[in-house]
Scaffold this motif. Structure first.
Motif, mmCIF file in Angstrom:
data_model
loop_
_atom_site.group_PDB
_atom_site.id
_atom_site.type_symbol
_atom_site.label_atom_id
_atom_site.label_comp_id
_atom_site.label_asym_id
_atom_site.label_seq_id
_atom_site.Cartn_x
_atom_site.Cartn_y
_atom_site.Cartn_z
ATOM 1 N N ALA A 1 0.842 -1.199 0.000
ATOM 2 C CA ALA A 1 0.000 0.000 0.000
ATOM 3 C C ALA A 1 0.874 1.244 0.000
ATOM 4 O O ALA A 1 2.015 1.219 0.454
ATOM 5 C CB ALA A 1 -0.913 0.008 1.230
ATOM 6 N N GLU A 2 0.301 2.332 -0.536
ATOM 7 C CA GLU A 2 1.015 3.608 -0.507
ATOM 8 C C GLU A 2 0.999 4.173 0.908
ATOM 9 O O GLU A 2 2.036 4.528 1.450
ATOM 10 C CB GLU A 2 0.363 4.579 -1.503
ATOM 11 C CG GLU A 2 0.527 4.126 -2.942
ATOM 12 C CD GLU A 2 -0.454 4.770 -3.901
ATOM 13 O OE1 GLU A 2 -1.232 5.666 -3.486
ATOM 14 O OE2 GLU A 2 -0.449 4.372 -5.076
ATOM 15 N N THR A 3 -0.184 4.257 1.483
ATOM 16 C CA THR A 3 -0.352 4.734 2.860
ATOM 17 C C THR A 3 -1.440 3.910 3.536
ATOM 18 O O THR A 3 -2.292 3.330 2.870
ATOM 19 C CB THR A 3 -0.774 6.226 2.912
ATOM 20 O OG1 THR A 3 -2.010 6.384 2.212
ATOM 21 C CG2 THR A 3 0.283 7.133 2.309
ATOM 22 N N VAL A 4 -1.415 3.890 4.860
ATOM 23 C CA VAL A 4 -2.451 3.227 5.647
ATOM 24 C C VAL A 4 -3.211 4.311 6.401
ATOM 25 O O VAL A 4 -2.627 5.098 7.131
ATOM 26 C CB VAL A 4 -1.842 2.190 6.620
ATOM 27 C CG1 VAL A 4 -2.905 1.627 7.549
ATOM 28 C CG2 VAL A 4 -1.160 1.075 5.846
ATOM 29 N N GLU A 5 -4.513 4.367 6.181
ATOM 30 C CA GLU A 5 -5.364 5.367 6.846
ATOM 31 C C GLU A 5 -5.672 4.976 8.283
ATOM 32 O O GLU A 5 -5.894 5.829 9.118
ATOM 33 C CB GLU A 5 -6.679 5.548 6.079
ATOM 34 C CG GLU A 5 -6.511 6.160 4.717
ATOM 35 C CD GLU A 5 -7.844 6.288 3.979
ATOM 36 O OE1 GLU A 5 -8.908 6.367 4.633
ATOM 37 O OE2 GLU A 5 -7.807 6.312 2.745
ATOM 38 N N GLY A 6 -5.757 3.681 8.547
ATOM 39 C CA GLY A 6 -6.050 3.220 9.898
ATOM 40 C C GLY A 6 -7.380 2.500 9.989
ATOM 41 O O GLY A 6 -8.067 2.276 8.993
ATOM 42 N N ARG A 7 -7.743 2.171 11.224
ATOM 43 C CA ARG A 7 -8.982 1.441 11.482
ATOM 44 C C ARG A 7 -10.179 2.364 11.320
ATOM 45 O O ARG A 7 -10.154 3.508 11.762
ATOM 46 C CB ARG A 7 -8.941 0.861 12.889
ATOM 47 C CG ARG A 7 -10.128 0.011 13.214
ATOM 48 C CD ARG A 7 -10.056 -0.526 14.617
ATOM 49 N NE ARG A 7 -11.211 -1.352 14.877
ATOM 50 C CZ ARG A 7 -11.177 -2.481 15.548
ATOM 51 N NH1 ARG A 7 -10.042 -2.902 16.043
ATOM 52 N NH2 ARG A 7 -12.270 -3.184 15.743
ATOM 53 N N LYS A 8 -11.224 1.826 10.721
ATOM 54 C CA LYS A 8 -12.465 2.572 10.542
ATOM 55 C C LYS A 8 -13.634 1.668 10.909
ATOM 56 O O LYS A 8 -13.597 0.473 10.675
ATOM 57 C CB LYS A 8 -12.616 3.052 9.098
ATOM 58 C CG LYS A 8 -11.537 4.022 8.673
ATOM 59 C CD LYS A 8 -11.922 4.755 7.417
ATOM 60 C CE LYS A 8 -10.871 5.734 6.994
ATOM 61 N NZ LYS A 8 -10.714 6.863 7.866
ATOM 62 N N GLU A 9 -14.647 2.276 11.480
ATOM 63 C CA GLU A 9 -15.892 1.575 11.797
ATOM 64 C C GLU A 9 -16.929 2.049 10.780
ATOM 65 O O GLU A 9 -17.345 3.203 10.803
ATOM 66 C CB GLU A 9 -16.355 1.907 13.223
ATOM 67 C CG GLU A 9 -15.333 1.576 14.307
ATOM 68 C CD GLU A 9 -15.103 0.091 14.479
ATOM 69 O OE1 GLU A 9 -16.044 -0.699 14.279
ATOM 70 O OE2 GLU A 9 -13.961 -0.285 14.802
ATOM 71 N N LEU A 10 -17.347 1.167 9.881
ATOM 72 C CA LEU A 10 -18.283 1.521 8.816
ATOM 73 C C LEU A 10 -19.690 1.071 9.186
ATOM 74 O O LEU A 10 -19.911 -0.134 9.382
ATOM 75 C CB LEU A 10 -17.867 0.851 7.504
ATOM 76 C CG LEU A 10 -16.428 1.061 7.038
ATOM 77 C CD1 LEU A 10 -16.155 0.247 5.781
ATOM 78 C CD2 LEU A 10 -16.135 2.526 6.826
ATOM 79 N N PRO A 11 -20.638 2.007 9.291
ATOM 80 C CA PRO A 11 -22.028 1.603 9.572
ATOM 81 C C PRO A 11 -22.546 0.728 8.426
ATOM 82 O O PRO A 11 -22.485 1.134 7.261
ATOM 83 C CB PRO A 11 -22.787 2.923 9.647
ATOM 84 C CG PRO A 11 -21.742 3.974 9.832
ATOM 85 C CD PRO A 11 -20.494 3.450 9.208
#
Length: 186
Positions: free
Chosen positions: A137-147
Protein backbone atom coordinates in the motif's frame (compact mmCIF):
# COMPACT_ATOMS: atom_id res chain seq x y z
CA UNK A 1 -18.77 35.70 58.87
CA UNK A 2 -15.37 34.15 59.22
CA UNK A 3 -15.18 32.00 62.25
CA UNK A 4 -18.89 31.13 62.15
CA UNK A 5 -19.39 27.41 62.31
CA UNK A 6 -22.33 25.24 61.53
CA UNK A 7 -22.83 22.63 64.17
CA UNK A 8 -24.98 19.57 63.72
CA UNK A 9 -26.16 17.84 66.81
CA UNK A 10 -25.75 14.07 66.81
CA UNK A 11 -29.07 13.62 68.50
CA UNK A 12 -31.13 15.80 66.14
CA UNK A 13 -34.25 13.92 65.11
CA UNK A 14 -35.52 16.28 62.45
CA UNK A 15 -35.69 15.40 58.74
CA UNK A 16 -32.36 15.36 56.96
CA UNK A 17 -32.05 17.25 53.70
CA UNK A 18 -31.41 15.10 50.62
CA UNK A 19 -29.19 16.44 47.89
CA UNK A 20 -30.94 17.27 44.63
CA UNK A 21 -34.47 16.71 45.95
CA UNK A 22 -35.23 19.85 47.91
CA UNK A 23 -38.77 20.90 47.14
CA UNK A 24 -39.44 17.98 44.74
CA UNK A 25 -42.25 15.57 45.46
CA UNK A 26 -41.72 11.81 45.28
CA UNK A 27 -43.95 11.49 42.19
CA UNK A 28 -42.11 14.26 40.35
CA UNK A 29 -38.77 12.69 41.27
CA UNK A 30 -39.84 9.28 39.90
CA UNK A 31 -41.04 10.97 36.70
CA UNK A 32 -37.71 12.76 36.19
CA UNK A 33 -35.69 9.63 36.93
CA UNK A 34 -37.90 7.58 34.57
CA UNK A 35 -37.34 10.12 31.77
CA UNK A 36 -33.58 9.99 32.34
CA UNK A 37 -33.61 6.18 32.25
CA UNK A 38 -35.57 6.15 28.96
CA UNK A 39 -33.17 8.69 27.41
CA UNK A 40 -30.15 6.60 28.44
CA UNK A 41 -31.74 3.42 27.10
CA UNK A 42 -32.50 5.10 23.75
CA UNK A 43 -28.95 6.48 23.43
CA UNK A 44 -27.49 3.02 24.08
CA UNK A 45 -29.82 1.56 21.46
CA UNK A 46 -28.72 4.17 18.90
CA UNK A 47 -25.02 3.52 19.60
CA UNK A 48 -25.46 -0.22 19.04
CA UNK A 49 -25.68 0.26 15.29
CA UNK A 50 -24.20 -2.63 13.26
CA UNK A 51 -20.72 -1.71 12.03
CA UNK A 52 -18.01 -3.34 9.97
CA UNK A 53 -14.49 -2.86 11.35
CA UNK A 54 -11.88 -2.44 8.62
CA UNK A 55 -8.32 -1.28 8.06
CA UNK A 56 -8.27 1.33 5.28
CA UNK A 57 -5.34 2.06 2.97
CA UNK A 58 -4.53 3.64 -0.37
CA UNK A 59 -3.02 2.01 -3.43
CA UNK A 60 -2.96 3.14 -7.05
CA UNK A 61 -4.70 6.39 -6.13
CA UNK A 62 -7.75 4.48 -4.82
CA UNK A 63 -8.97 3.73 -1.29
CA UNK A 64 -9.39 0.13 -0.19
CA UNK A 65 -10.01 -1.69 3.07
CA UNK A 66 -9.88 -5.19 4.49
CA UNK A 67 -11.93 -6.56 7.36
CA UNK A 68 -10.02 -6.11 10.60
CA UNK A 69 -10.33 -9.79 11.54
CA UNK A 70 -8.05 -10.65 8.57
CA UNK A 71 -5.31 -8.13 9.49
CA UNK A 72 -2.31 -9.63 11.25
CA UNK A 73 -0.09 -6.53 11.32
CA UNK A 74 1.22 -3.59 9.29
CA UNK A 75 4.88 -2.94 8.60
CA UNK A 76 7.20 -0.73 6.58
CA UNK A 77 7.85 -1.84 2.99
CA UNK A 78 11.53 -2.64 3.51
CA UNK A 79 13.52 -5.78 2.98
CA UNK A 80 11.37 -7.25 0.23
CA UNK A 81 13.30 -9.83 -1.76
CA UNK A 82 12.34 -10.43 -5.36
CA UNK A 83 11.16 -13.90 -6.34
CA UNK A 84 12.46 -14.93 -9.77
CA UNK A 85 9.76 -16.56 -11.86
CA UNK A 86 6.93 -15.23 -9.65
CA UNK A 87 3.79 -13.85 -11.33
CA UNK A 88 3.69 -10.08 -11.99
CA UNK A 89 1.27 -9.48 -9.11
CA UNK A 90 3.80 -10.86 -6.58
CA UNK A 91 6.28 -8.10 -5.72
CA UNK A 92 8.46 -10.43 -3.67
CA UNK A 93 8.62 -11.79 -0.15
CA UNK A 94 9.85 -10.69 3.24
CA UNK A 95 10.50 -12.28 6.59
CA UNK A 96 8.07 -11.17 9.28
CA UNK A 97 7.43 -12.74 12.67
CA UNK A 98 9.52 -15.80 11.80
CA UNK A 99 7.68 -16.63 8.59
CA UNK A 100 8.10 -15.83 4.90
CA UNK A 101 5.34 -13.51 3.68
CA UNK A 102 4.72 -13.09 -0.07
CA UNK A 103 3.79 -9.48 -0.93
CA UNK A 104 1.10 -8.83 -3.54
CA UNK A 105 0.73 -5.79 -5.76
CA UNK A 106 -2.97 -4.88 -5.83
CA UNK A 107 -2.28 -2.55 -8.74
CA UNK A 108 -1.50 -5.59 -10.89
CA UNK A 109 -4.37 -7.70 -9.52
CA UNK A 110 -6.98 -4.95 -9.91
CA UNK A 111 -5.68 -3.30 -13.10
CA UNK A 112 -4.69 -0.01 -11.46
CA UNK A 113 -1.97 2.38 -12.60
CA UNK A 114 1.52 2.35 -11.14
CA UNK A 115 4.34 -0.08 -10.85
CA UNK A 116 7.47 -0.77 -8.85
CA UNK A 117 8.05 -0.24 -5.17
CA UNK A 118 9.01 3.45 -5.06
CA UNK A 119 5.53 4.69 -4.07
CA UNK A 120 4.60 1.75 -1.83
CA UNK A 121 5.52 2.48 1.78
CA UNK A 122 3.49 -0.02 3.83
CA UNK A 123 2.67 -3.71 3.83
CA UNK A 124 -0.65 -4.85 5.30
CA UNK A 125 -0.10 -8.47 6.34
CA UNK A 126 -3.35 -10.46 6.24
CA UNK A 127 -4.33 -14.03 6.96
CA UNK A 128 -7.05 -15.81 5.00
CA UNK A 129 -7.86 -19.51 5.34
CA UNK A 130 -4.54 -20.09 7.13
CA UNK A 131 -2.63 -18.46 4.25
CA UNK A 132 -0.61 -15.37 5.17
CA UNK A 133 0.35 -12.71 2.61
CA UNK A 134 1.03 -9.00 2.39
CA UNK A 135 -0.75 -6.29 0.43
CA UNK A 136 1.52 -3.44 -0.67
CA UNK A 137 0.00 0.00 0.00
CA UNK A 138 1.01 3.61 -0.51
CA UNK A 139 -0.35 4.73 2.86
CA UNK A 140 -2.45 3.23 5.65
CA UNK A 141 -5.36 5.37 6.85
CA UNK A 142 -6.05 3.22 9.90
CA UNK A 143 -8.98 1.44 11.48
CA UNK A 144 -12.46 2.57 10.54
CA UNK A 145 -15.89 1.58 11.80
CA UNK A 146 -18.28 1.52 8.82
CA UNK A 147 -22.03 1.60 9.57
CA UNK A 148 -23.49 -1.38 7.71
CA UNK A 149 -26.56 0.68 6.82
CA UNK A 150 -24.36 2.95 4.64
CA UNK A 151 -22.63 0.15 2.70
CA UNK A 152 -23.70 -0.53 -0.88
CA UNK A 153 -22.99 -3.15 -3.51
CA UNK A 154 -19.57 -2.67 -5.13
CA UNK A 155 -18.70 -2.99 -8.80
CA UNK A 156 -17.97 -6.52 -10.07
CA UNK A 157 -14.73 -8.01 -8.80
CA UNK A 158 -13.20 -9.18 -5.55
CA UNK A 159 -15.09 -6.58 -3.51
CA UNK A 160 -17.48 -6.80 -0.56
CA UNK A 161 -18.84 -3.28 -0.10
CA UNK A 162 -18.56 0.30 -1.25
CA UNK A 163 -19.00 3.28 1.10
CA UNK A 164 -20.49 6.68 0.18
CA UNK A 165 -16.97 8.20 0.29
CA UNK A 166 -15.68 5.60 -2.23
CA UNK A 167 -13.85 3.27 0.15
CA UNK A 168 -13.96 -0.23 -1.36
CA UNK A 169 -13.85 -3.18 1.05
CA UNK A 170 -11.95 -6.09 -0.49
CA UNK A 171 -13.18 -9.67 -0.34
CA UNK A 172 -9.87 -11.38 0.36
CA UNK A 173 -11.32 -14.85 -0.16
CA UNK A 174 -12.21 -13.85 -3.75
CA UNK A 175 -8.98 -11.93 -4.27
CA UNK A 176 -7.04 -15.02 -3.35
CA UNK A 177 -3.50 -15.31 -2.19
CA UNK A 178 -0.24 -15.41 -4.07
CA UNK A 179 -1.36 -18.39 -6.17
CA UNK A 180 -4.49 -16.62 -7.45
CA UNK A 181 -2.75 -14.82 -10.29
CA UNK A 182 -1.04 -18.01 -11.41
CA UNK A 183 -4.43 -19.68 -11.78
CA UNK A 184 -5.76 -16.70 -13.73
CA UNK A 185 -2.73 -16.72 -16.06
CA UNK A 186 -3.08 -20.43 -16.91
Amino acid sequence: MPGDEVKVSKDSTGPRPQLGTSGVSGDKRREVLGARARALAESRHEEHQEVLSVLAFQVGGERYAVRIEHVDHVLEARGISSLPGAPRHVLGALASRSRVVPVLDLRQLLGLEGGGMSDLGKIVVVEVDEECFGLAAETVEGRKELPKSELSQPPPGPFLYLTPDRLTVLELEQLGGPAAGRQAQE
